[in-house]
Design a protein around this motif. Sequence first.
Motif, PDB file in Angstrom:
ATOM      1  N   ASN A   1       0.798  -1.234   0.000  1.00  0.00           N
ATOM      2  CA  ASN A   1       0.000   0.000   0.000  1.00  0.00           C
ATOM      3  C   ASN A   1       0.826   1.277   0.000  1.00  0.00           C
ATOM      4  OD1 ASN A   1      -3.043  -0.788   0.492  1.00  0.00           O
ATOM      5  ND2 ASN A   1      -1.821  -2.161   1.766  1.00  0.00           N
ATOM      6  N   MET A   2       2.168   1.173  -0.131  1.00  0.00           N
ATOM      7  CA  MET A   2       3.001   2.359   0.074  1.00  0.00           C
ATOM      8  C   MET A   2       2.849   3.404  -1.031  1.00  0.00           C
ATOM      9  SD  MET A   2       6.811   0.834  -0.701  1.00  0.00           S
ATOM     10  CE  MET A   2       7.584   2.424  -0.907  1.00  0.00           C
ATOM     11  N   ASP A   3       2.261   3.024  -2.180  1.00  0.00           N
ATOM     12  CA  ASP A   3       2.044   4.019  -3.237  1.00  0.00           C
ATOM     13  C   ASP A   3       0.712   4.760  -3.049  1.00  0.00           C
ATOM     14  OD1 ASP A   3       0.501   1.793  -3.730  1.00  0.00           O
ATOM     15  OD2 ASP A   3       0.741   1.871  -5.913  1.00  0.00           O
ATOM     16  N   ARG A   4       0.014   4.492  -1.938  1.00  0.00           N
ATOM     17  CA  ARG A   4      -1.256   5.171  -1.650  1.00  0.00           C
ATOM     18  C   ARG A   4      -1.071   6.189  -0.532  1.00  0.00           C
ATOM     19  NH1 ARG A   4      -5.029  -0.304  -1.466  1.00  0.00           N
ATOM     20  NH2 ARG A   4      -4.569  -1.001  -3.596  1.00  0.00           N
ATOM     21  N   ASP A   5      -2.101   6.959  -0.270  1.00  0.00           N
ATOM     22  CA  ASP A   5      -2.063   7.925   0.834  1.00  0.00           C
ATOM     23  C   ASP A   5      -2.256   7.170   2.143  1.00  0.00           C
ATOM     24  OD1 ASP A   5      -1.484  10.389  -0.133  1.00  0.00           O
ATOM     25  OD2 ASP A   5      -3.534  10.918  -0.637  1.00  0.00           O
TER      26      ASP A   5
ATOM     27  N   ASN B   1      -5.411   4.135   6.136  1.00  0.00           N
ATOM     28  CA  ASN B   1      -5.748   4.688   4.826  1.00  0.00           C
ATOM     29  C   ASN B   1      -6.298   6.101   5.038  1.00  0.00           C
ATOM     30  OD1 ASN B   1      -5.195   2.229   3.408  1.00  0.00           O
ATOM     31  ND2 ASN B   1      -7.095   1.419   4.255  1.00  0.00           N
TER      32      ASN B   1
ATOM     33  N   LYS C   1       3.313   8.058   2.193  1.00  0.00           N
ATOM     34  CA  LYS C   1       3.195   7.652   0.786  1.00  0.00           C
ATOM     35  C   LYS C   1       4.568   7.634   0.122  1.00  0.00           C
ATOM     36  CE  LYS C   1       0.801   8.730  -3.541  1.00  0.00           C
ATOM     37  NZ  LYS C   1      -0.152   9.628  -4.230  1.00  0.00           N
ATOM     38  N   ASN C   2       4.839   6.550  -0.646  1.00  0.00           N
ATOM     39  CA  ASN C   2       6.089   6.374  -1.401  1.00  0.00           C
ATOM     40  C   ASN C   2       7.331   6.376  -0.501  1.00  0.00           C
ATOM     41  OD1 ASN C   2       4.715   6.212  -3.853  1.00  0.00           O
ATOM     42  ND2 ASN C   2       4.722   8.441  -4.104  1.00  0.00           N
TER      43      ASN C   2
ATOM     44  N   GLU D   1       2.544  11.339   6.687  1.00  0.00           N
ATOM     45  CA  GLU D   1       2.650  11.267   5.235  1.00  0.00           C
ATOM     46  C   GLU D   1       3.654  10.169   4.888  1.00  0.00           C
ATOM     47  OE1 GLU D   1       0.854  12.921   3.167  1.00  0.00           O
ATOM     48  OE2 GLU D   1      -0.085  14.367   4.509  1.00  0.00           O
TER      49      GLU D   1
END
Length: 525
Positions: free
Chosen positions: A394-398, A455, A496-497, A494
Motif C-alpha cells: 500500500n506504500m504508493d497510496r495515501d 488509509n 506515501k512512497n 505522510e
Amino acid sequence: MNKVLKNIVNITMILVVILPLFTNNVFAYEEQKIDKLIEEYKFGEAYKILKENLYDEDKNIDPIKIRKILELEFIVTDTSSMLLHALELVEYGQNSKDYYNQMIGYYYLGSVYYELYDDTKAIENFEKMLSIAQSKNYPLGKGMYYMFTGLIYSSYEDYDLALENFTKAQPYFEEAHLDEHWIFSDFKKDNKFMIDLINIIIGNSQDKSRDFFNLGNSFKDENWNMKYSFMSRCGYELNKIGAFKEAAYMLEESIKTIALADFGDMYNKFSGYLNYDLAYSYYSMGDFKRASELLLDEDYTTNNTKLEVERGELINQKLREIENKEIKRQSETKTKIISAISALLVFLLITVVIIIRQYKITDKLNQEVYEKSIRDNMTGLFNRAEIISIYEINMDRDIALGVIDIDDFKNINDTYGHAIGDIVIKDISSIIQNVVGDKGYVGRYGGEEFLVILNKSDQYDSKKLLEEIRISIENKKWFFKDSPITVSIGLLNEAKNTSFNNGFKVADELLYLAKRNGKNIICHI
C-alpha cells in the motif's frame, strides 16, 4: 589362461581394499578444505561447497554437512533455508534412527520459529528435542532446551524466569560432550554469557555501563562468532541505559569483526541491524553526520524491506507446506480407513459422502493454516512479516504509519507476572483493532509494540484516530491495579512512497521522543 584369471582376481581384491580408502581420503580432504575456509572466515565459499555436495547419488543427505550448513545459516539468520534443512535433518534422523541428529534438527526448527516470533511453535519443537534428550540421556539437548526457554523469557524482559532457565542449563552444558563437527557452537560459554548479562540487568550495580562494557570486552579475543555476538549484545544493552559512547565502541568492534568474514552469496541481514544500533548511539551523542552515513550505508540499504518481505512470504509458504503435508498425511490415513469400511459394507454411497466431507475438512484446515501463518498467535493481529508486507503493498497510496508502545511494560511483568502481561497485550490489541476498524490495518511488531497503517481519508484525521486509541487505553479499568496503563505513539502522517525501513525509522524515533517527553502522548510529523 589360469594365470590371467588369477591376475584378474588379484587386481579385483586390491581394488576392493584400495577404493574405499581412496574414497575416504577424498571425503577427508573435502572436509579439511571446508574447515580451512571456515578458519579463514570464507563462510560463503564453504557454504557453497557444502550445499553442492550435500546429497549422494541416491539423494541421501550427509548429516554432518547439513549440520554445518545449518550452523552457517543460523549465524546470518537465514530462516527460510534453515527451515528446509532442519526438516531434512529431522527426517534423516527419524528414518535412520539417528536420534542425536534428529534432536539437533528439532533444535534448529525451534530456533527458526524463535526468530520468527512464533514462541508456541518454537517451544513445541524444543520440547520434542527435550523428549529425545531425556529418553537417550543427551545432556546437550537438555541444556539447549533450558537455554532457549531462557531466551524466550528474556525477549519478554521476564528476567527472573530467564535467569532460572539459564541456570538450569549450565550443568548440562558442563556435562555435555560436543563432537568435532560443530563450527562455532560453545553452548557452555553462550549460556554463561546470558547468565552474566541478566545478572547485570537485574542487579543493583551503581555502574552498569562499566559492567556491560567489561563483559563485552572480555570476549574481544574470543572466536569470530562470540566476539561479534556478545560485543554487539552488550552494545545494545549500553544503548538502552544511555551509555552511548561505550555502546558505540562495542558496536564498532562488532562491525569490524563482521567485516573480516566473506559471506559470498549467502543471505545476510545482521550487518544492517548493527548499523542501525550504532547510528542510534551516534545520533544520541549528537553526531548526526555519522548517524546518517551509517543509515545510508550500502550494506544497510541493500538489505531492503522488500527482500525481507519476499523471504517472509517464502517462509510462510514453507510453513503452510509443512502444515499441509501433515493435513495430507492425516487425510490419507482417514481415507484408507473409510475405504476399508466401505469395501466391507459395500456402501458406495456412504463412501462418497464421507470422502466429500473429508475434502471439506481439509479445505477448512487449509484456510486455518493460512490464517495462522499471517496472524500473531497471542493477539490475533497481523504478525510482523504480514503487516510489513501490507505496508509495502500500500506504500504508493495515501497512508499514515503509527508505532504504538505500551509504557513501562517491564514493570507490569515484574510486578504482576508474565500472565498478567499477556492479558494487557491482548486487551490493548483489542482496543487498537476496534478503534481502527476498517480504516486501516493493525499488526503486532514484537513484544509490546504495535504497528498501525491508516488509509488516509477526508472523513477522519489520522492523529485524532490515534489520540482516540491513546485515550481509550488510558481510560480502561484493570482488575489488578487502580492506576491506568498508557501508551506512547509515534506517527508519520505522510508515508506515501516511503519505504518501510525509512518510514519505520521516522515513526520509531517519534515514539522514543514521546517516551522522553513524559510518555502517554503522541509525537507526529
